[in-house]
Design a protein around this motif. Structure first.
Motif, PDB file in Angstrom:
ATOM      1  N   MET A 117       0.824  -1.202   0.000  1.00 26.41           N
ATOM      2  CA  MET A 117       0.000   0.000   0.000  1.00 26.41           C
ATOM      3  C   MET A 117       0.866   1.262   0.000  1.00 26.41           C
ATOM      4  O   MET A 117       0.592   2.223  -0.729  1.00 26.41           O
ATOM      5  CB  MET A 117      -0.923  -0.002   1.221  1.00 26.41           C
ATOM      6  N   MET A 118       1.934   1.256   0.787  1.00 25.97           N
ATOM      7  CA  MET A 118       2.826   2.420   0.820  1.00 25.97           C
ATOM      8  C   MET A 118       3.574   2.570  -0.505  1.00 25.97           C
ATOM      9  O   MET A 118       3.766   3.693  -0.990  1.00 25.97           O
ATOM     10  CB  MET A 118       3.807   2.291   1.990  1.00 25.97           C
ATOM     11  N   ALA A 119       3.977   1.449  -1.098  1.00 27.85           N
ATOM     12  CA  ALA A 119       4.675   1.505  -2.386  1.00 27.85           C
ATOM     13  C   ALA A 119       3.764   2.067  -3.477  1.00 27.85           C
ATOM     14  O   ALA A 119       4.209   2.843  -4.341  1.00 27.85           O
ATOM     15  CB  ALA A 119       5.177   0.117  -2.773  1.00 27.85           C
ATOM     16  N   LYS A 120       2.490   1.697  -3.430  1.00 30.05           N
ATOM     17  CA  LYS A 120       1.538   2.211  -4.420  1.00 30.05           C
ATOM     18  C   LYS A 120       1.286   3.702  -4.223  1.00 30.05           C
ATOM     19  O   LYS A 120       1.185   4.462  -5.196  1.00 30.05           O
ATOM     20  CB  LYS A 120       0.224   1.439  -4.331  1.00 30.05           C
ATOM     21  N   ALA A 121       1.173   4.121  -2.957  1.00 26.77           N
ATOM     22  CA  ALA A 121       0.968   5.544  -2.680  1.00 26.77           C
ATOM     23  C   ALA A 121       2.166   6.353  -3.158  1.00 26.77           C
ATOM     24  O   ALA A 121       2.008   7.447  -3.733  1.00 26.77           O
ATOM     25  CB  ALA A 121       0.750   5.750  -1.180  1.00 26.77           C
ATOM     26  N   TYR A 122       3.361   5.807  -2.946  1.00 32.68           N
ATOM     27  CA  TYR A 122       4.587   6.487  -3.395  1.00 32.68           C
ATOM     28  C   TYR A 122       4.605   6.589  -4.923  1.00 32.68           C
ATOM     29  O   TYR A 122       4.903   7.641  -5.490  1.00 32.68           O
ATOM     30  CB  TYR A 122       5.811   5.739  -2.896  1.00 32.68           C
ATOM     31  N   LYS A 123       4.289   5.493  -5.591  1.00 31.09           N
ATOM     32  CA  LYS A 123       4.305   5.474  -7.057  1.00 31.09           C
ATOM     33  C   LYS A 123       3.278   6.462  -7.629  1.00 31.09           C
ATOM     34  O   LYS A 123       3.556   7.175  -8.603  1.00 31.09           O
ATOM     35  CB  LYS A 123       3.977   4.054  -7.547  1.00 31.09           C
ATOM     36  N   GLU A 124       2.111   6.532  -7.008  1.00 33.47           N
ATOM     37  CA  GLU A 124       1.063   7.423  -7.496  1.00 33.47           C
ATOM     38  C   GLU A 124       1.473   8.888  -7.399  1.00 33.47           C
ATOM     39  O   GLU A 124       1.214   9.666  -8.308  1.00 33.47           O
ATOM     40  CB  GLU A 124      -0.222   7.185  -6.703  1.00 33.47           C
ATOM     41  N   LYS A 125       2.155   9.249  -6.320  1.00 27.22           N
ATOM     42  CA  LYS A 125       2.536  10.651  -6.123  1.00 27.22           C
ATOM     43  C   LYS A 125       3.829  11.007  -6.848  1.00 27.22           C
ATOM     44  O   LYS A 125       3.946  12.060  -7.463  1.00 27.22           O
ATOM     45  CB  LYS A 125       2.696  10.953  -4.627  1.00 27.22           C
ATOM     46  N   MET A 126       4.815  10.100  -6.782  1.00 25.93           N
ATOM     47  CA  MET A 126       6.153  10.416  -7.292  1.00 25.93           C
ATOM     48  C   MET A 126       6.369   9.956  -8.733  1.00 25.93           C
ATOM     49  O   MET A 126       7.328  10.375  -9.381  1.00 25.93           O
ATOM     50  CB  MET A 126       7.219   9.791  -6.386  1.00 25.93           C
ATOM     51  N   GLY A 127       5.533   9.055  -9.227  1.00 27.71           N
ATOM     52  CA  GLY A 127       5.656   8.598 -10.598  1.00 27.71           C
ATOM     53  C   GLY A 127       6.763   7.598 -10.820  1.00 27.71           C
ATOM     54  O   GLY A 127       7.146   7.327 -11.974  1.00 27.71           O
ATOM     55  N   ARG A 128       7.286   7.015  -9.765  1.00 30.32           N
ATOM     56  CA  ARG A 128       8.356   6.017  -9.887  1.00 30.32           C
ATOM     57  C   ARG A 128       8.277   5.058  -8.704  1.00 30.32           C
ATOM     58  O   ARG A 128       7.566   5.303  -7.738  1.00 30.32           O
ATOM     59  CB  ARG A 128       9.734   6.695  -9.923  1.00 30.32           C
ATOM     60  N   ALA A 129       9.028   3.970  -8.815  1.00 29.91           N
ATOM     61  CA  ALA A 129       9.030   2.977  -7.744  1.00 29.91           C
ATOM     62  C   ALA A 129       9.745   3.526  -6.515  1.00 29.91           C
ATOM     63  O   ALA A 129      10.642   4.376  -6.617  1.00 29.91           O
ATOM     64  CB  ALA A 129       9.722   1.696  -8.214  1.00 29.91           C
ATOM     65  N   LEU A 130       9.339   3.053  -5.357  1.00 32.53           N
ATOM     66  CA  LEU A 130      10.004   3.405  -4.111  1.00 32.53           C
ATOM     67  C   LEU A 130      11.489   3.060  -4.228  1.00 32.53           C
ATOM     68  O   LEU A 130      11.835   1.963  -4.663  1.00 32.53           O
ATOM     69  CB  LEU A 130       9.370   2.603  -2.970  1.00 32.53           C
ATOM     70  N   PRO A 131      12.400   3.991  -3.871  1.00 37.28           N
ATOM     71  CA  PRO A 131      13.839   3.763  -4.087  1.00 37.28           C
ATOM     72  C   PRO A 131      14.452   2.810  -3.067  1.00 37.28           C
ATOM     73  O   PRO A 131      15.289   3.187  -2.242  1.00 37.28           O
ATOM     74  CB  PRO A 131      14.421   5.172  -3.959  1.00 37.28           C
ATOM     75  N   ILE A 132      14.061   1.558  -3.159  1.00 32.27           N
ATOM     76  CA  ILE A 132      14.541   0.534  -2.217  1.00 32.27           C
ATOM     77  C   ILE A 132      15.918   0.038  -2.656  1.00 32.27           C
ATOM     78  O   ILE A 132      16.136  -0.277  -3.824  1.00 32.27           O
ATOM     79  CB  ILE A 132      13.558  -0.641  -2.155  1.00 32.27           C
ATOM     80  N   THR A 133      16.822  -0.037  -1.708  1.00 27.54           N
ATOM     81  CA  THR A 133      18.160  -0.568  -1.982  1.00 27.54           C
ATOM     82  C   THR A 133      18.204  -2.076  -1.784  1.00 27.54           C
ATOM     83  O   THR A 133      18.848  -2.800  -2.541  1.00 27.54           O
ATOM     84  CB  THR A 133      19.196   0.103  -1.058  1.00 27.54           C
ATOM     85  N   ALA A 134      17.520  -2.555  -0.759  1.00 25.61           N
ATOM     86  CA  ALA A 134      17.445  -3.998  -0.484  1.00 25.61           C
ATOM     87  C   ALA A 134      16.182  -4.257   0.324  1.00 25.61           C
ATOM     88  O   ALA A 134      15.683  -3.371   1.031  1.00 25.61           O
ATOM     89  CB  ALA A 134      18.677  -4.468   0.277  1.00 25.61           C
ATOM     90  N   MET A 135      15.680  -5.493   0.223  1.00 26.37           N
ATOM     91  CA  MET A 135      14.388  -5.798   0.848  1.00 26.37           C
ATOM     92  C   MET A 135      14.413  -7.175   1.506  1.00 26.37           C
ATOM     93  O   MET A 135      14.930  -8.140   0.933  1.00 26.37           O
ATOM     94  CB  MET A 135      13.282  -5.738  -0.211  1.00 26.37           C
ATOM     95  N   ILE A 136      13.852  -7.245   2.712  1.00 20.92           N
ATOM     96  CA  ILE A 136      13.753  -8.507   3.452  1.00 20.92           C
ATOM     97  C   ILE A 136      12.290  -8.890   3.578  1.00 20.92           C
ATOM     98  O   ILE A 136      11.473  -8.116   4.079  1.00 20.92           O
ATOM     99  CB  ILE A 136      14.396  -8.388   4.843  1.00 20.92           C
ATOM    100  N   LEU A 137      11.960 -10.078   3.105  1.00 18.19           N
ATOM    101  CA  LEU A 137      10.611 -10.625   3.211  1.00 18.19           C
ATOM    102  C   LEU A 137      10.639 -11.703   4.282  1.00 18.19           C
ATOM    103  O   LEU A 137      11.145 -12.801   4.060  1.00 18.19           O
ATOM    104  CB  LEU A 137      10.139 -11.205   1.878  1.00 18.19           C
ATOM    105  N   ASP A 138      10.169 -11.378   5.464  1.00 19.47           N
ATOM    106  CA  ASP A 138      10.252 -12.249   6.634  1.00 19.47           C
ATOM    107  C   ASP A 138       8.921 -12.985   6.822  1.00 19.47           C
ATOM    108  O   ASP A 138       7.888 -12.372   7.085  1.00 19.47           O
ATOM    109  CB  ASP A 138      10.576 -11.396   7.864  1.00 19.47           C
ATOM    110  N   SER A 139       8.954 -14.307   6.660  1.00 17.95           N
ATOM    111  CA  SER A 139       7.758 -15.140   6.839  1.00 17.95           C
ATOM    112  C   SER A 139       6.630 -14.744   5.896  1.00 17.95           C
ATOM    113  O   SER A 139       5.449 -14.756   6.274  1.00 17.95           O
ATOM    114  CB  SER A 139       7.264 -15.061   8.296  1.00 17.95           C
ATOM    115  N   THR A 140       6.972 -14.448   4.668  1.00 19.27           N
ATOM    116  CA  THR A 140       5.999 -13.988   3.682  1.00 19.27           C
ATOM    117  C   THR A 140       6.598 -14.080   2.285  1.00 19.27           C
ATOM    118  O   THR A 140       7.828 -14.094   2.161  1.00 19.27           O
ATOM    119  CB  THR A 140       5.574 -12.528   3.996  1.00 19.27           C
ATOM    120  N   PRO A 141       5.764 -14.139   1.224  1.00 19.44           N
ATOM    121  CA  PRO A 141       4.310 -14.160   1.237  1.00 19.44           C
ATOM    122  C   PRO A 141       3.761 -15.586   1.258  1.00 19.44           C
ATOM    123  O   PRO A 141       4.385 -16.503   0.767  1.00 19.44           O
ATOM    124  CB  PRO A 141       3.960 -13.451  -0.070  1.00 19.44           C
TER     125      PRO A 141
END
Length: 273
Positions: A117-141
Motif C-alpha cells: 500500500m505504501m509503495a503504491k501511494a509512493y508510485k502514485e505521487k512520485m511517478g516512480r518505484a520506491l527507491p529501495i536498496t534492499a528488501m527482506i521478506l520475513d515469513s511472507t508471502p
C-alpha cells in the motif's frame, strides 16, 4: 491515558498510533539511510522494538521507521482509512532522494499488505518505484488457505475458552464469506494480490536484491509458498537470496537464533554497500 513506551523505543517519536520514528544525529556512507520496518498483523510496538534494537546495534546511524498493522486494518478498514494510518510514514518516504540507501524489512502477509500500500501511494505521487536498496521478506508471502488464515486471526482472540471457541467459529464463517465475496467479484483476495504486487516491477525495482527469511515449522505461512514466490521473482529478473530455518515459528526466527538472523541481514546489506 498514555500507553507505556516499550523498552528500546524510548528515544523514538510516536507519529500516530501505528508509527514510530528514530532519527540519529550521526551519518554513515555504508549503513542504510533509513530502515523501514513493517510488522506482521497485530505485532505490537513491544514486538517491533526487538528488531529496532537489533538494527540500532548493527547500523547506529540509520534512521528507523516502524509501521504496525492490526487485524482491523487488514480485514475491515477502508483503503482511505489505511492510507491515513500510514500517511506519516509515506510522507517521510516522499522526501527521500532517488539515491537514498533504503532497507525495507516487512513481516508476514500483514506486513506485505501495508508495504504494498505504501509503495503504491509512493508510485502514485512520485511517478516512480520506491527507491529501495534492499528488501527482506520475513515469513511472507503465503496464501490465504483456510487453516492458516484461521490460525493467523486466532492469535488475538481472548484466552477465555468459551469466548475463544465462539471467536474461532466466527472466523471460520467469516473466511468462507470472505473468499466467496472475492470469487463472486472475480477478484484476487488480499493475500494473493499482495503476492502479485511484490513482483510488480512498477512498484519494486528489480535492482533491489531481496532476502526471503522463512521456516519449515511456520504453521501460518507455508515455506513452499515462500520459495515459490522467490522463484517467480527470480524468473522476472530479481536477485534473491534465502535463509531457511527449520524449527522457528511464524515471524519468530530472531527468537530461535538471533546470531544467524542478524548475520542474514548483514549478508544482504553487504551485497549492496
Amino acid at each position: 491515558m498514555t500507553s507505556k513506551v516499550p523498552p528500546g523505543l524510548e528515544h523514538f517519536s510516536r507519529l500516530n498510533q501505528a508509527i514510530w520514528y528514530h532519527q540519529p544525529t550521526t551519518t554513515s556512507t555504508t549503513e542504510p539511510d533509513l530502515v523501514l520496518l513493517v510488522g506482521w498483523m497485530d505485532a505490537t510496538p513491544r514486538h517491533m522494538s526487538k528488531y529496532a534494537i537489533g538494527y540500532e546495534k548493527l547500523y547506529p546511524s540509520a534512521r528507523i521507521l516502524i509501521v504496525t498493522t492490526t487485524q482491523v486494518d487488514a480485514a475491515f478498514r477502508t483503503h482511505a482509512a489505511n492510507l491515513k494510518r500510514v500517511k506519516p510514514a509515506v510522507d517521510i518516504l516522499y522526501t527521500l532522494p532517488h539515491d537514498t540507501k533504503l532497507l525495507v524489512h516487512f513481516f508476514s502477509n500483514g506486513g506485505a499488505f501495508t508495504t504494498n500500500m505504501m509503495a503504491k501511494a509512493y508510485k502514485e505521487k512520485m511517478g516512480r518505484a520506491l527507491p529501495i536498496t534492499a528488501m527482506i521478506l520475513d515469513s511472507t508471502p503465503g496464501r490465504a488457505t483456510y487453516e492458516a488464515t484461521i490460525r493467523a486471526f486466532s492469535v488475538a482472540l481472548p484466552k477465555n475458552i468459551i469466548l475463544r471457541i465462539l471467536g474461532i467459529l466466527f472466523l471460520r464463517v467469516f473466511f468462507i464469506l470472505y473468499k466467496l465475496g472475492y470469487w463472486l467479484q472475480g477478484k484476487m483476495d488480499l493475500v494473493d494480490k499482495a503476492r502479485m504486487d511484490l513482483n510488480d516491477k512498477c512498484l519494486f525495482d528489480i535492482d533491489a536484491p531481496r532476502m526471503y527469511i522463512y521456516s519449515v515449522a511456520d504453521d501460518m505461512v507455508d515455506w513452499r509458498f515462500v520459495e515459490e514466490h522467490g522463484e517467480e521473482a527470480k524468473s522476472l529478473g530479481y536477485t534473491i537470496d534465502r535463509e531457511k530455518f527449520l524449527k522457528s515459528g511464524h515471524a519468530a526466527h530472531l527468537l530461535i537464533d538471533p546470531d544467524r538472523y542478524w548475520e542474514t541481514v548483514q549478508r544482504l546489506w553487504s551485497s549492496v554497500s
